[in-house]
Design a protein around this motif. Structure first.
Motif, mmCIF file in Angstrom:
data_model
loop_
_atom_site.group_PDB
_atom_site.id
_atom_site.type_symbol
_atom_site.label_atom_id
_atom_site.label_comp_id
_atom_site.label_asym_id
_atom_site.label_seq_id
_atom_site.Cartn_x
_atom_site.Cartn_y
_atom_site.Cartn_z
ATOM 1 N N GLY A 46 0.803 -1.219 0.000
ATOM 2 C CA GLY A 46 0.000 0.000 0.000
ATOM 3 C C GLY A 46 0.835 1.267 0.000
ATOM 4 N N GLU A 47 0.131 2.389 -0.078
ATOM 5 C CA GLU A 47 0.807 3.691 -0.094
ATOM 6 C C GLU A 47 0.931 4.284 1.311
ATOM 7 N N GLY A 48 0.200 3.713 2.266
ATOM 8 C CA GLY A 48 0.241 4.223 3.632
ATOM 9 C C GLY A 48 1.393 3.619 4.416
ATOM 10 N N PRO A 49 1.367 3.781 5.749
ATOM 11 C CA PRO A 49 2.432 3.233 6.587
ATOM 12 C C PRO A 49 2.467 1.702 6.535
ATOM 13 N N VAL A 50 3.643 1.151 6.676
ATOM 14 C CA VAL A 50 3.797 -0.312 6.667
ATOM 15 C C VAL A 50 3.129 -0.919 7.896
ATOM 16 N N PHE A 51 3.250 -0.224 9.032
ATOM 17 C CA PHE A 51 2.692 -0.737 10.275
ATOM 18 C C PHE A 51 1.709 0.262 10.873
ATOM 19 N N GLU A 52 0.443 -0.097 10.920
ATOM 20 C CA GLU A 52 -0.599 0.715 11.565
ATOM 21 C C GLU A 52 -0.768 0.252 13.009
ATOM 22 N N GLU A 53 -0.923 1.197 13.910
ATOM 23 C CA GLU A 53 -1.095 0.852 15.320
ATOM 24 C C GLU A 53 -2.448 0.170 15.549
ATOM 25 N N HIS A 54 -2.471 -0.799 16.431
ATOM 26 C CA HIS A 54 -3.703 -1.506 16.755
ATOM 27 C C HIS A 54 -4.651 -0.598 17.528
ATOM 28 N N ASP A 55 -5.924 -0.602 17.107
ATOM 29 C CA ASP A 55 -6.960 0.171 17.776
ATOM 30 C C ASP A 55 -7.833 -0.806 18.558
ATOM 31 N N PHE A 56 -7.748 -0.760 19.876
ATOM 32 C CA PHE A 56 -8.502 -1.710 20.691
ATOM 33 C C PHE A 56 -10.005 -1.489 20.586
ATOM 34 N N ASP A 57 -10.426 -0.245 20.298
ATOM 35 C CA ASP A 57 -11.857 0.037 20.194
ATOM 36 C C ASP A 57 -12.416 -0.349 18.823
ATOM 37 N N GLU A 58 -11.655 -0.097 17.765
ATOM 38 C CA GLU A 58 -12.073 -0.460 16.412
ATOM 39 C C GLU A 58 -10.933 -1.233 15.745
ATOM 40 N N PRO A 59 -10.836 -2.533 16.047
ATOM 41 C CA PRO A 59 -9.672 -3.322 15.614
ATOM 42 C C PRO A 59 -9.598 -3.598 14.117
ATOM 43 N N GLY A 60 -10.737 -3.546 13.405
ATOM 44 C CA GLY A 60 -10.719 -3.893 11.991
ATOM 45 C C GLY A 60 -10.437 -5.374 11.806
#
Length: 457
Positions: A122-136
């Motif tokens: 992708g074009e975004g960051p290689v590592f996205e931080e985990h969101d405990f409220d909206e984990p995806g």
């Protein structure tokens, strides 16, 4: 339960292969779950604060309901104690090129596991931080008790191409978010030279960029336990999956972090014993001699088997477990192969060893086969499989090719003629009518040698 250390304590395990019904035996599927669950319960007893898992939670990409239930029930034990589990995808878990939601993503969305993966396309960051409220459906990294954990999913032979990018992405996150007390990278790949005869591992030179930014590289994939350089750790699979693997250590690491770094200790996982028996048939001139000498050999190796079964990690609730026996027959038969009673062999081994399953590998060669091998134009290696055994189909094909090559009319099409012979043989063995077999021969002749003409020759 041990006293807590200055920093968090975690368990690192991998390659559970939940759902693997090895040899088609139900108890082997149960073994995978029980070993997985017992590892989790032991880790909880050790007072871990979180768990990391390095891939191959499942054995099959098409996960059935039983395997999913086993995985969820095991992970539920961690959930009961509010112990987070962080994992990555292995080669058995999902396809390299994803189309739909896979089962690890399902577990992630359900809060049973934090699934980490790198976005390398992708074009975004290689590592996205985990969101405990909206984990995806997955995340790139997660912070737990001062420890930052990154995940690199299984990439096969492409892994080495991305390690420098991964290292740069980790460094970027740590620069932007502040240096953690400890950095962990989970990966599902092997390091070269740690399993003899296994090619395709990552070289130490390829790991150099990662070593600069990672304190603990938690690996999976290779089923053998090993460590390297006090920063690379591979616990191996929880269960042995064949007798070669049974010679290796298998288990998990309990890791204590502190202000000076970390200390790791390896624990053997509880699993079913495998035992290999080798028997050379060269000196058995008759079936009767074979049976007598084989039974004598079996009696001689039984004490070694019983001794092995006494290891605590091979027991279940303190009780000795039935072994899986891998019987390897080898050598030159001095009598007709049709007189080798494999069913008698299996029954005797089951009776004397109380085996859960007997896997027989028959690498014997008859005198007839040895004579045929001497007559072949190609080398013996051309008719042997990966285990060095004579492959009957390959041998038959080689014989048919030689026969075809002896006729000057067929020398440019030995392969096709040999294939036709195989088809005709299969038709005869299937009791097809003579008319049907003749029609097959005529059709193949017309296809291969239209210049011959005529159907009655």
């Amino acid at each position: 339960m041990p006293q807590s250390s200055q920093g968090p304590r975690f368990v690192h395990f991998s390659d559970a292969h939940v759902g693997h019904r090895q040899y088609g035996v139900k108890k082997r599927r149960d073994d995978m779950y029980m070993t997985f669950r017992s590892t989790i319960l032991d880790a909880i007893d050790e007072g871990v604060d979180f768990a990391v898992f390095s891939g191959d939670l499942f054995h099959n990409k098409d996960v059935n309901a039983r395997a999913l239930s086993d995985a969820e029930n095991g992970l539920e034990e961690f959930a009961k104690e509010d112990i987070p589990v962080v994992g990555i995808q292995g080669n058995h878990d999902a396809n390299l090129y994803k189309e739909d939601l896979n089962w690890l993503e399902y577990l992630h969305s359900r809060g049973r596991m934090i699934l980490l993966e790198a976005d390398l396309q992708g074009e975004g960051p290689v590592f996205e931080e985990h969101d405990f409220d909206e984990p995806g459906t997955s995340s790139g990294y997660v912070d737990i008790d001062g420890v930052r954990i990154f995940g690199l999913q299984y990439l096969g032979q492409r892994t080495g191409d991305y390690l420098e990018d991964v290292a740069e992405a980790i460094e970027k996150v740590n620069e932007e978010e502040g240096e953690p007390e400890m950095t962990i990278l989970l990966g599902h790949f092997g390091i070269e030279d740690h399993v003899p005869g296994m090619a395709g591992g990552i070289s130490f030179n390829q790991l150099e960029p990662v070593e600069e930014v990672v304190d603990y590289l938690g690996l999976g994939h290779l089923h053998k336990q090993y460590s390297h350089g006090e920063w690379v750790f591979n616990p191996g699979s929880l269960e042995s999956h064949d007798t070669r693997e049974a010679q290796w250590d298998h288990g998990y690491y309990i890791v204590d972090s502190n202000e000076d770094g970390f200390e790791s200790e390896f624990y053997q996982s509880k699993r079913r014993p495998f035992f290999r028996i080798e028997f050379v048939v060269d000196n058995c001139n008759t079936p009767e001699e074979f049976e007598e000498e084989f039974e004598q050999e079996l009696d001689e190796v039984l004490p070694d088997l019983r001794s092995k079964q006494q290891a605590e990690y091979y027991k279940a609730g303190g009780d000795v477990r039935e072994p899986v026996i891998d019987l390897h027959l080898q050598g030159l038969l001095q009598f007709s192969r049709s007189q080798l009673d494999v069913d008698w062999v299996r029954d005797l081994v089951e009776k004397k060893t109380d085996a859960l399953y007997v896997n027989i590998s028959d690498a014997t060669e008859s005198k007839e086969t040895a004579d045929i091998l001497q007559e072949l134009d190609e080398g013996e290696d051309e008719v042997r499989n990966e285990d060095g055994q004579i492959d009957r189909d390959m041998l038959e094909s080689a014989v048919f090719r030689k026969l075809a090559g002896q006729d000057s009319r067929f020398r440019d099409k030995e392969e096709e003629v040999a294939e036709t012979m195989t088809v005709v043989k299969s038709s005869v063995l299937a009791d097809e009518s003579p008319e049907s077999v003749a029609e097959t021969i005529k059709n193949r002749r017309r296809e291969l040698f239209p210049e011959m003409g005529g159907d009655d020759e």
